[in-house]
Design a protein around this motif. Sequence first.
Motif, mmCIF file in Angstrom:
data_model
loop_
_atom_site.group_PDB
_atom_site.id
_atom_site.type_symbol
_atom_site.label_atom_id
_atom_site.label_comp_id
_atom_site.label_asym_id
_atom_site.label_seq_id
_atom_site.Cartn_x
_atom_site.Cartn_y
_atom_site.Cartn_z
ATOM 1 N N ASP B 15 0.823 -1.201 0.000
ATOM 2 C CA ASP B 15 0.000 0.000 0.000
ATOM 3 C C ASP B 15 0.863 1.260 0.000
ATOM 4 O OD1 ASP B 15 -2.231 -1.559 0.089
ATOM 5 O OD2 ASP B 15 -2.281 -1.603 2.285
ATOM 6 N N ARG B 16 1.957 1.170 0.775
ATOM 7 C CA ARG B 16 2.779 2.355 0.972
ATOM 8 C C ARG B 16 3.948 2.335 -0.014
ATOM 9 N NH1 ARG B 16 6.532 3.404 4.558
ATOM 10 N NH2 ARG B 16 6.470 1.300 5.407
ATOM 11 N N GLU B 17 4.388 3.502 -0.433
ATOM 12 C CA GLU B 17 5.581 3.592 -1.277
ATOM 13 C C GLU B 17 6.808 3.150 -0.480
ATOM 14 O OE1 GLU B 17 5.329 7.017 -4.632
ATOM 15 O OE2 GLU B 17 5.457 7.742 -2.573
ATOM 16 N N ALA B 18 7.634 2.308 -1.086
ATOM 17 C CA ALA B 18 8.864 1.869 -0.414
ATOM 18 C C ALA B 18 9.852 3.027 -0.347
ATOM 19 C CB ALA B 18 9.480 0.681 -1.145
ATOM 20 N N VAL B 19 9.903 3.786 -1.420
ATOM 21 C CA VAL B 19 10.708 5.002 -1.455
ATOM 22 C C VAL B 19 9.781 6.119 -1.914
ATOM 23 C CG1 VAL B 19 12.676 6.181 -2.495
ATOM 24 C CG2 VAL B 19 12.828 3.750 -1.986
ATOM 25 N N ALA B 20 9.691 7.182 -1.118
ATOM 26 C CA ALA B 20 8.672 8.193 -1.391
ATOM 27 C C ALA B 20 9.292 9.570 -1.557
ATOM 28 C CB ALA B 20 7.641 8.193 -0.256
ATOM 29 N N GLY B 21 10.025 9.744 -2.649
ATOM 30 C CA GLY B 21 10.569 11.067 -2.928
ATOM 31 C C GLY B 21 11.920 11.290 -2.285
ATOM 32 N N VAL B 22 12.895 10.532 -2.737
ATOM 33 C CA VAL B 22 14.240 10.659 -2.181
ATOM 34 C C VAL B 22 15.139 11.405 -3.169
ATOM 35 C CG1 VAL B 22 16.337 9.307 -1.765
ATOM 36 C CG2 VAL B 22 14.215 8.724 -0.590
ATOM 37 N N SER B 23 15.841 12.420 -2.679
ATOM 38 C CA SER B 23 16.804 13.144 -3.517
ATOM 39 C C SER B 23 18.102 13.302 -2.750
ATOM 40 C CB SER B 23 16.287 14.541 -3.864
ATOM 41 O OG SER B 23 14.997 14.474 -4.416
ATOM 42 N N PHE B 24 19.201 12.994 -3.393
ATOM 43 C CA PHE B 24 20.504 13.296 -2.786
ATOM 44 C C PHE B 24 21.574 13.226 -3.855
ATOM 45 C CE2 PHE B 24 20.014 8.702 -2.352
ATOM 46 C CZ PHE B 24 21.249 8.211 -2.738
ATOM 47 N N LYS B 25 22.744 13.725 -3.491
ATOM 48 C CA LYS B 25 23.877 13.728 -4.408
ATOM 49 C C LYS B 25 25.037 13.015 -3.745
ATOM 50 C CE LYS B 25 23.912 17.741 -7.447
ATOM 51 N NZ LYS B 25 24.463 19.072 -7.648
ATOM 52 N N LEU B 26 25.797 12.314 -4.561
ATOM 53 C CA LEU B 26 27.020 11.696 -4.050
ATOM 54 C C LEU B 26 28.165 12.236 -4.892
ATOM 55 C CD1 LEU B 26 28.598 9.518 -2.429
ATOM 56 C CD2 LEU B 26 27.861 7.858 -4.110
ATOM 57 N N ASN B 27 29.100 12.911 -4.230
ATOM 58 C CA ASN B 27 30.193 13.545 -4.972
ATOM 59 C C ASN B 27 31.308 12.557 -5.273
ATOM 60 O OD1 ASN B 27 28.869 16.091 -4.788
ATOM 61 N ND2 ASN B 27 29.587 16.205 -2.658
ATOM 62 N N ASP B 28 32.139 12.920 -6.226
ATOM 63 C CA ASP B 28 33.281 12.079 -6.587
ATOM 64 C C ASP B 28 34.145 11.788 -5.373
ATOM 65 O OD1 ASP B 28 33.019 11.418 -9.182
ATOM 66 O OD2 ASP B 28 33.921 13.273 -9.954
ATOM 67 N N GLY B 29 34.465 10.527 -5.163
ATOM 68 C CA GLY B 29 35.397 10.150 -4.103
ATOM 69 C C GLY B 29 34.822 10.191 -2.705
ATOM 70 N N GLU B 30 33.534 10.475 -2.611
ATOM 71 C CA GLU B 30 32.917 10.587 -1.300
ATOM 72 C C GLU B 30 32.423 9.216 -0.803
ATOM 73 O OE1 GLU B 30 29.456 13.418 0.742
ATOM 74 O OE2 GLU B 30 29.307 12.878 -1.370
ATOM 75 N N ILE B 31 32.390 9.054 0.528
ATOM 76 C CA ILE B 31 31.670 7.908 1.083
ATOM 77 C C ILE B 31 30.444 8.460 1.789
ATOM 78 C CG2 ILE B 31 31.743 5.846 2.506
ATOM 79 C CD1 ILE B 31 34.681 5.837 2.437
#
Lengths: 316, 305
Positions: B15-31
């Motif tokens: 019934d519910r969205e498993a992922v509901a509007g996720v935004s993010f950035k991962l930069n080069d070389g980042e953890i």
Amino acid sequence: MKYVVRRILALIITMIMVSFLAFAAFHIISGDPARAILGMNATESQLKVLRQEMGLDKPFMVQYLNWLIGFFTGNLGISYSYRQPVSELIAPKLKVTLLMVLISFVIIIVCSVPLGLRAAQKSRGRLEWLRTTIIQLCMAVPAFFLSILVSYVFGIIFKFFTPGDFPKIEKDLAGAVKYLFFAAVCIAIPRIAMAVRMLKSTLIEEMEKDYVRTAISRGNDRTEVLKKHVLKNSLVPTITFLGQTMAEIVGGSIVVEQVFGIPGMGRFLVASISNRDYPVVEALVVILAFWVILSGTLADLINQKIDPRLKLGGRA
Amino acid sequence: MLEVRDLHVKFHNRDREAVAGVSFKLNDGEILGLVGESGSGKSVTAMSIAGLLPRKKCSYQGEVLVDGEDMLHAKRALLRKVQGNKIGVVFQEPMSAMDPLMKVGRQVEEVLAIHTDLSAEERKKRAIQALTDVELPDPEAVYDKYPHELSGGMLQRSMIAAAIVSRPSLLLLDEPTTALDVTIQAQILKLLKKLNRKHKISMLFISHNLNVVRKLCSRVIVMQRGVIVEDGLTYNVFFKPQHPYTQHLIECIPARVKLIARRSMEEENASVDGDQAAGEAGKAETAVSSRQAGNTVKAGGEHYD
Ligand SMILES: Nc1ncnc2c1ncn2[C@@H]1O[C@H](COP(=O)(O)OP(=O)(O)O)[C@@H](O)[C@H]1O
Ligand SMILES: [Mg+2]
């Protein structure tokens, strides 16, 4: 290597146990073999001579050992009803049945592997109900009915072979193989259906495994995953199934031989049972049991080559 | 490098969205760390990035840009070129994630067989190099082993080797240490940090455990019920959590561990830490018993749980 030795040792022990049980059972039910051979009119002294000749006066264990040694050296005793060595009687019939079983086995493998693969791939298709129905039908139809149907359609209508007129293997091998092929198909059909169903569920189950996701994350497409990973992982249950099949189609051949009029082991077994020809029945029973044990062991040995984990004795 | 824009995933049978509007950035070389309790949508997010969503079983929208290309809606053929080549994935259970009937070495070099024209010899050389990179003792021997012959820690190292052998620019790590015991966990974390520095691989590290994430990641995203509730530098998220859910997660960490965490994070800012300990520990791990090794080797005297 150790596993192979262990497995073969287990095979030999099982065979000895089975043969002992069979010998003991026939010892009890067959009564007095000397009487059976000489008939009701034989005198006590005649019987005594024959008993001595056959070693029947010796202790039970000695008799068993003699019989066992005889079994492995091809001396299976004398048939009551034919007064001939059992080995000479059985050998040609064994050849016919063995040939038929092998043809049947080849048909089963050649048909069920590709069909099982397709069934797994198409398992979510629209015609799934139809496929399931066909498989169920093939599994349910009795072998004798199939035999009647096939010998009528292909023998009497299309005249591919003449039912009841089995060519001698020595004289006309091609003709004999053709004749046996139709009988082998009847044995194979229910087995193919079972194999397809089993293969399909195994493949589908394997496709759900985590390592499939890993393989896809590396850039494989589904066909490649199937070829590279899933097939091999599905092989162990498949080979186990085929081992059982190998054993069971010999039993299935009895009925089919009757309908097709094939002079094989099955027909001979049935006749010998009704004649109370115990030496023959005993030999056939032990041969059948050995065949079953051998098939299982062979499957295990192959599986152990495929799956190294089985060497540890995990799922042997 | 990686940008997720307004990702939505809903499974047809939920019934519910498993992922509901996720935004993010991962930069080069980042953890980048991704934390949240189980069922919060971390794995589904990672699967969307890796192109592993069961597309028929769910509906999805948004964008997952890997070097500018959208993975979420990409054709299978394009996806396959990126999978394994540009994106490596490491899963939670190393034992089930490996094909039990294929030798470890063959699995490590599988990516090369798919994406390169290297000869079998060259592939083997690269695979053994990768197994060496993940600090497995006796990589040649490991190459010829079946998965059941290795310990969990060694298997997970092999999985990491398989994921980095093609030098991908992005590594997705979905709870890679959750199935391992504490000491092995610590070793794997150190190894990941080292690989990140050495090969400049960007990583998305997923865990349900904030304390594991803070050791490895400079930045953390906190997810709850399919949405991001907190996103910031690890130090800030750990010590000045804004969202009640993050505060709750941190409350669950014992005070003693928090103290150690604070000390080590402050040290970290001041100096570059030596990684020798991890190397030594890696060698102590044996196929016979990872657990025994775990008892005798104390990696940095810290606990990650
Ligand atoms: N294949 C699937 N089919 C249906 N629902 C799924 C599937 N995979 C995940 N879900 C649901 O999506 C939600 C998020 O799951 P997931 O991303 O695996 O959580 P986690 O944060 O623990 O990794 C859960 O409610 C889960 O039940
Ligand atoms: Mg998960």
